[in-house]
Scaffold this motif. Structure first.
Motif, mmCIF file in Angstrom:
data_model
loop_
_atom_site.group_PDB
_atom_site.id
_atom_site.type_symbol
_atom_site.label_atom_id
_atom_site.label_comp_id
_atom_site.label_asym_id
_atom_site.label_seq_id
_atom_site.Cartn_x
_atom_site.Cartn_y
_atom_site.Cartn_z
ATOM 1 N N ILE A 123 -1.791 -3.440 -10.186
ATOM 2 C CA ILE A 123 -1.808 -1.935 -9.370
ATOM 3 C C ILE A 123 -3.164 -1.410 -9.624
ATOM 4 O O ILE A 123 -3.949 -1.715 -10.663
ATOM 5 C CB ILE A 123 -0.695 -1.074 -10.093
ATOM 6 N N SER A 124 -3.474 -0.820 -8.613
ATOM 7 C CA SER A 124 -4.799 -0.248 -8.410
ATOM 8 C C SER A 124 -5.017 0.864 -7.576
ATOM 9 O O SER A 124 -3.828 1.178 -6.798
ATOM 10 C CB SER A 124 -5.974 -1.371 -7.722
ATOM 11 N N ARG A 125 -5.792 1.700 -7.387
ATOM 12 C CA ARG A 125 -5.804 2.848 -6.317
ATOM 13 C C ARG A 125 -7.433 2.942 -5.866
ATOM 14 O O ARG A 125 -8.179 2.747 -6.615
ATOM 15 C CB ARG A 125 -5.346 4.150 -7.084
ATOM 16 N N SER A 142 0.875 -1.103 0.210
ATOM 17 C CA SER A 142 -0.080 0.170 -0.140
ATOM 18 C C SER A 142 0.836 1.188 -0.012
ATOM 19 O O SER A 142 2.006 1.394 0.410
ATOM 20 C CB SER A 142 -0.884 0.166 1.241
ATOM 21 N N CYS A 143 0.429 2.313 -0.613
ATOM 22 C CA CYS A 143 1.227 3.734 -0.643
ATOM 23 C C CYS A 143 0.087 4.514 -0.397
ATOM 24 O O CYS A 143 -0.939 4.997 -1.025
ATOM 25 C CB CYS A 143 1.679 3.794 -1.944
ATOM 26 N N ALA A 144 0.107 5.104 0.950
ATOM 27 C CA ALA A 144 -0.632 6.216 1.450
ATOM 28 C C ALA A 144 -0.191 7.733 0.844
ATOM 29 O O ALA A 144 1.039 7.958 1.225
ATOM 30 C CB ALA A 144 -0.934 6.072 2.861
ATOM 31 N N THR A 145 -0.981 8.367 0.269
ATOM 32 C CA THR A 145 -0.440 9.505 -0.228
ATOM 33 C C THR A 145 -1.234 10.865 0.541
ATOM 34 O O THR A 145 -2.297 10.635 1.176
ATOM 35 C CB THR A 145 -0.968 9.919 -1.431
ATOM 36 N N SER A 146 -0.496 11.822 0.483
ATOM 37 C CA SER A 146 -1.031 12.909 1.458
ATOM 38 C C SER A 146 -0.303 14.165 0.500
ATOM 39 O O SER A 146 0.641 14.250 0.240
ATOM 40 C CB SER A 146 -0.599 13.166 2.783
ATOM 41 N N LYS A 159 -9.740 6.838 -0.465
ATOM 42 C CA LYS A 159 -8.527 6.506 0.785
ATOM 43 C C LYS A 159 -7.099 7.099 0.519
ATOM 44 O O LYS A 159 -6.522 6.909 1.163
ATOM 45 C CB LYS A 159 -8.406 4.888 0.867
ATOM 46 N N ASN A 160 -6.950 7.915 -0.563
ATOM 47 C CA ASN A 160 -5.615 8.373 -1.306
ATOM 48 C C ASN A 160 -4.598 7.218 -1.069
ATOM 49 O O ASN A 160 -3.516 7.507 -0.429
ATOM 50 C CB ASN A 160 -5.451 9.278 -0.428
ATOM 51 N N THR A 161 -5.049 5.912 -1.436
ATOM 52 C CA THR A 161 -4.069 4.910 -1.505
ATOM 53 C C THR A 161 -3.971 3.989 -2.604
ATOM 54 O O THR A 161 -5.012 3.864 -3.493
ATOM 55 C CB THR A 161 -4.550 3.775 -0.400
ATOM 56 N N VAL A 162 -2.808 3.688 -2.950
ATOM 57 C CA VAL A 162 -2.261 2.980 -4.096
ATOM 58 C C VAL A 162 -1.762 1.741 -3.720
ATOM 59 O O VAL A 162 -1.078 1.555 -2.748
ATOM 60 C CB VAL A 162 -1.317 3.832 -5.069
ATOM 61 N N TYR A 163 -2.328 0.816 -4.442
ATOM 62 C CA TYR A 163 -1.872 -0.808 -3.986
ATOM 63 C C TYR A 163 -1.180 -1.559 -5.131
ATOM 64 O O TYR A 163 -1.453 -1.119 -6.203
ATOM 65 C CB TYR A 163 -3.323 -1.365 -3.732
#
Length: 117
Positions: free
Chosen positions: A70-72, A19-23, A76-80
């Motif tokens: 890959i998905s997003r 997971s990649c949480a973005t802000s 949730k501002n998250t990329v998987y």
């Protein structure tokens, strides 16, 4: 601004989901492309996958096509990065990144994936 997580140690053939949480990517948010790269010891950064803001367009490296997805979730501002049928050669530090235009601008700290045979 990018926080990667989900790495770990698995045996060959196993699965992991990164997971990649973005802000903070709110300015022109629909222009950001998110991606995953990986770096194995002694090797260069290698592109793994990318996805547009809408999720309609994805790109995968030949070495992972058919095994990684890959998905997003923009809510949730998250990329998987869903990883399956993992191989020892997938062992690397996986980093998420954000691209604006043609430049990968922001990088997360990376998460270690280790695949044993």
């Amino acid at each position: 601004q990018l926080q990667a997580s989900g790495g770990g140690s698995v045996q060959a053939g196993g699965s992991l989901r990164l997971s990649c949480a973005t802000s903070g990517l709110t300015d022109r948010s629909q222009s950001w492309v998110m991606g995953w790269f990986r770096q194995a010891p002694g090797k260069e950064h290698e592109f793994v996958a990318s996805i547009t803001w809408s999720g309609r367009r994805t790109s995968l490296a030949d070495s992972v096509r058919g095994r990684l997805t890959i998905s997003r979730d923009n809510a949730k501002n998250t990329v998987y990065l869903q990883m399956s049928s993992l191989r020892p050669e997938d062992t690397a530090v996986y980093l998420c990144s954000a691209k604006y235009g043609s430049t990968w601008i922001y990088w997360g700290q990376g998460t270690q994936v280790t695949v044993s045979s």
